[in-house]
Design a protein around this motif. Sequence first.
Motif, short mmCIF file in Angstrom:
data_model
loop_
_atom_site.label_atom_id
_atom_site.label_comp_id
_atom_site.label_asym_id
_atom_site.label_seq_id
_atom_site.Cartn_x
_atom_site.Cartn_y
_atom_site.Cartn_z
N ARG A 17 -12.52 61.84 -78.72
CA ARG A 17 -11.63 60.91 -77.85
C ARG A 17 -12.28 60.48 -76.79
O ARG A 17 -13.27 61.08 -76.15
CB ARG A 17 -10.37 61.63 -77.77
N ARG B 99 -13.91 59.99 -67.53
CA ARG B 99 -13.62 58.40 -67.73
C ARG B 99 -14.91 57.67 -67.40
O ARG B 99 -15.50 57.56 -66.37
CB ARG B 99 -12.59 58.09 -67.11
N TRP C 262 -7.29 54.67 -73.76
CA TRP C 262 -7.57 55.99 -74.16
C TRP C 262 -7.77 55.49 -75.71
O TRP C 262 -6.81 55.18 -76.48
CB TRP C 262 -6.25 56.72 -73.92
N LYS D 288 -1.96 61.12 -77.58
CA LYS D 288 -2.38 61.10 -76.04
C LYS D 288 -1.92 62.12 -75.11
O LYS D 288 -2.60 62.54 -74.08
CB LYS D 288 -2.03 59.74 -75.54
N ASN E 216 -11.78 57.91 -72.82
CA ASN E 216 -10.85 57.09 -71.69
C ASN E 216 -12.03 56.12 -71.03
O ASN E 216 -13.14 56.77 -70.66
CB ASN E 216 -10.08 58.11 -70.91
#
Length: 373
Positions: free
Chosen positions: A173, A150, A185, A299, A175
């Motif tokens: 994808r 992240r 997210w 998610k 975060n």
Amino acid sequence: MANEQANDRYEALSRKLLEGTITQEEREELAQWLNDDDGQVLDLPADFVASREAHEARMWKNIAKATQPRTLQRRIRVISAAAAVLLVAVVGYKYLLPSSPTPATQLLANDHLPAGNKAVLTLGNGEEVVLDNMALGSHLDQAVKEDSGRLTYLYASADVAQINSLSTPRGGRFNVTLPDGTNVWLNAASKLTFPTVFNGKERIVELQGQAYFDVTQDANRPFKVKVGTVNVHVLGTSFDIMAYPDEQQIKTTLVTGSVQVQSAKEHTLLHPAQQAVADVTAGTLTVQPANLDKTLAWKNGLFIFNNADLASIVREISRWYDVEFINLAGDSKELYGGSISRKKNLSDVLQLLSAYGSHQFKVEGRKVTILPK
């Protein structure tokens, strides 16, 4: 009510098996429930299970309603070894039992991996940083890439905020934790624009694509998400917004708290488990009950199709695997229902769709051609 509770129980166990979080005791309970008609316990591969009654009931509730004779409600056998809770295609009101899928050897020859942790951060000065190439623990001005992958922005008291944007590619994808502690997210092919410091009376970000927000509460500074012609106002809450350019609707789904959704002409207040649907062309704004499992499936690592047509499935798959679909089979009236792990390769998903539908798939590089069987 007892049957519904049982269906919910075994569907939950099915998901836990699919996600690898099931205990041995739960595995034995699920195996006993999935006994075949002769009383023989079915084998449960590590990545596949079917919750027959739960999904069959859901399919008939949504598709057949009260118009289809009950005699056609036959049991669906567990017959696919792909990673799915259950996937069936419906033409009109008739189940298509599995037929010959696209040969696995053909699909594997040009296979594609699922979306990974990929994103590009564009700084205020225009510099682009490829985050998937950054080492864990690396610092970048006010942000740090944590061991979890992240990107976390550190709180800063600077008077002047820089505008950053975080973009995920097709097949990516990511975060990010914003300067106020809000977690976001980002789904594949999405972009979030935000300041490095939240000054003023509002915390404003802009979104393209899809994202799930867990907003840090601050009664003195409401959080606002701008999505095209739609604005979403929140204090402290969690919600999902889906607003891809190739989708006809902008969908805001509330999980906890409350949000106000405002379009060009209307506005509405959402309560948990409600979804606001803004039609881009018609300019309308409607509220409907939300299917949280389906909305948050991306998610949670799943594809969930609930009476979905092939066109909508193709759009979702193309973003996740970064492929382009070419349809040579024409329009399809088939509807699909079920759940597939997003951790599976493209070949697994296509083979399952082919087995339960009336199409073959041919993969050449990043192009997937839909062919009639």
